[in-house]
Scaffold this active site. Sequence first.
Site, PDB file in Angstrom:
ATOM      1  N   GLY A 124       3.948   9.906  -1.866  1.00  0.00           N
ATOM      2  CA  GLY A 124       4.352   8.857  -2.795  1.00  0.00           C
ATOM      3  C   GLY A 124       3.218   7.866  -2.958  1.00  0.00           C
ATOM      4  N   GLN A 137      -1.066   0.076  -4.824  1.00  0.00           N
ATOM      5  CA  GLN A 137      -1.998   0.765  -3.915  1.00  0.00           C
ATOM      6  C   GLN A 137      -3.275   1.207  -4.636  1.00  0.00           C
ATOM      7  OE1 GLN A 137       1.315   3.379  -2.194  1.00  0.00           O
ATOM      8  NE2 GLN A 137       0.005   3.045  -0.421  1.00  0.00           N
ATOM      9  N   CYS A 143       1.319   5.351   5.734  1.00  0.00           N
ATOM     10  CA  CYS A 143       1.053   4.703   4.447  1.00  0.00           C
ATOM     11  C   CYS A 143      -0.425   4.875   4.131  1.00  0.00           C
ATOM     12  CB  CYS A 143       1.411   3.218   4.524  1.00  0.00           C
ATOM     13  SG  CYS A 143       1.152   2.356   2.955  1.00  0.00           S
ATOM     14  N   LEU A 144      -0.711   5.272   2.909  1.00  0.00           N
ATOM     15  CA  LEU A 144      -2.106   5.486   2.512  1.00  0.00           C
ATOM     16  C   LEU A 144      -2.901   4.180   2.571  1.00  0.00           C
ATOM     17  CD1 LEU A 144      -1.472   7.947  -0.445  1.00  0.00           C
ATOM     18  CD2 LEU A 144      -2.356   8.505   1.838  1.00  0.00           C
ATOM     19  N   HIS A 201      10.351   3.017   0.889  1.00  0.00           N
ATOM     20  CA  HIS A 201       8.975   2.647   1.261  1.00  0.00           C
ATOM     21  C   HIS A 201       8.201   2.210   0.007  1.00  0.00           C
ATOM     22  CE1 HIS A 201       5.070   3.681   3.537  1.00  0.00           C
ATOM     23  NE2 HIS A 201       4.653   3.560   2.303  1.00  0.00           N
ATOM     24  N   GLU A 202       8.363   2.948  -1.093  1.00  0.00           N
ATOM     25  CA  GLU A 202       7.626   2.620  -2.326  1.00  0.00           C
ATOM     26  C   GLU A 202       8.154   1.344  -2.971  1.00  0.00           C
ATOM     27  OE1 GLU A 202       5.047   4.099  -2.437  1.00  0.00           O
ATOM     28  OE2 GLU A 202       5.459   5.993  -1.438  1.00  0.00           O
ATOM     29  N   HIS A 204       6.723  -1.605  -1.408  1.00  0.00           N
ATOM     30  CA  HIS A 204       5.377  -1.930  -1.905  1.00  0.00           C
ATOM     31  C   HIS A 204       5.453  -2.819  -3.142  1.00  0.00           C
ATOM     32  CE1 HIS A 204       2.444   0.254   0.494  1.00  0.00           C
ATOM     33  NE2 HIS A 204       3.094   1.405   0.377  1.00  0.00           N
TER      34      HIS A 204
HETATM   35  O1  GNR Z   1       2.254   9.866   2.227  1.00  0.00           O
HETATM   36  C1  GNR Z   1       3.150   9.132   2.656  1.00  0.00           C
HETATM   37  N1  GNR Z   1       4.003   9.606   3.591  1.00  0.00           N
HETATM   38  C2  GNR Z   1       5.165   8.973   3.973  1.00  0.00           C
HETATM   39  C3  GNR Z   1       5.828   9.438   5.108  1.00  0.00           C
HETATM   40  C4  GNR Z   1       7.002   8.849   5.519  1.00  0.00           C
HETATM   41  C5  GNR Z   1       7.531   7.803   4.799  1.00  0.00           C
HETATM   42  C6  GNR Z   1       6.878   7.314   3.691  1.00  0.00           C
HETATM   43  C7  GNR Z   1       5.695   7.898   3.275  1.00  0.00           C
HETATM   44  S1  GNR Z   1       4.904   7.308   1.845  1.00  0.00           S
HETATM   45  C8  GNR Z   1       3.243   7.726   2.203  1.00  0.00           C
HETATM   46  C9  GNR Z   1       2.346   7.424   1.018  1.00  0.00           C
HETATM   47  C10 GNR Z   1       2.325   5.935   0.748  1.00  0.00           C
HETATM   48  O2  GNR Z   1       1.666   5.154   1.369  1.00  0.00           O
HETATM   49  N2  GNR Z   1       3.141   5.506  -0.174  1.00  0.00           N
HETATM   50  O3  GNR Z   1       3.249   4.200  -0.428  1.00  0.00           O
HETATM   51 NI    NI Z   2       2.783   3.219   1.455  1.00  0.00          NI
END
Ligand code: GNR
Ligand code: NI
Length: 182
Positions: free
Chosen positions: A46, A51, A106-107, A148-149, A152
């Site tokens: 995601g 980001q 998270c990236l 999670h997104e 952000h």
């Molecule tokens: O690549 C991603 N893996 C992930 C694993 C578990 C819960 C959420 C994520 S999102 C993350 C990519 C990212 O930073 N998205 O904002």
């Molecule tokens: Ni993230």
Amino acid sequence: MAVLPIVEIPDPRLRLMCEPVDAIDDEVRQLSTDMIETMYAARGIGLAAIQVGVARRVVVIDLQERETEEPVEEAEAPEAVRDPKTYINPEILWVSDETSRYQEGCLSIPEQYAEVERPARCRVAWMDLDGQRHEEEMGGLLATCMQHEIDHLNGVLFIDHITRLKRDMLLKKLAKARKSAA
Ligand code: GNR
Ligand code: NI
């Protein structure tokens, strides 16, 4: 099409409240395309627009592109299994009382992981790139990734959901990893 640089902590842009998209125009379509390409290049499942430095409420998700231990050549990643989705102005309408735990990454916090507890299911409304409104109840990894997104979009990171002790340990590990990579 472009792979964009990913914004990493402690960049203050990751703490911004992102603005809703009011019209789906070429700029938003290009942003979505670039975000999808960036997500695949980074092997994420995601990505939120902030980001890549854009403070708008745009999210892309493709759960198929799971992170693997072995690096896979770009050419080997079969196009056929790719199913990217773009969520514009996603909104959580409901969350379950039941929770689940996932090891999140998270990236924007490279190579650091922690178990996060969140509602196991959520009902989400969003707009697609055709301006069509959707509503869906989600569970499993999709529910976790979507939350999670959407975090952000509100300037929230997964490390905000863990204890201060665990957060401090994770940030120390990140600093150390960056130091040895420098
Ligand atoms: O690549 C991603 N893996 C992930 C694993 C578990 C819960 C959420 C994520 S999102 C993350 C990519 C990212 O930073 N998205 O904002
Ligand atoms: Ni993230």
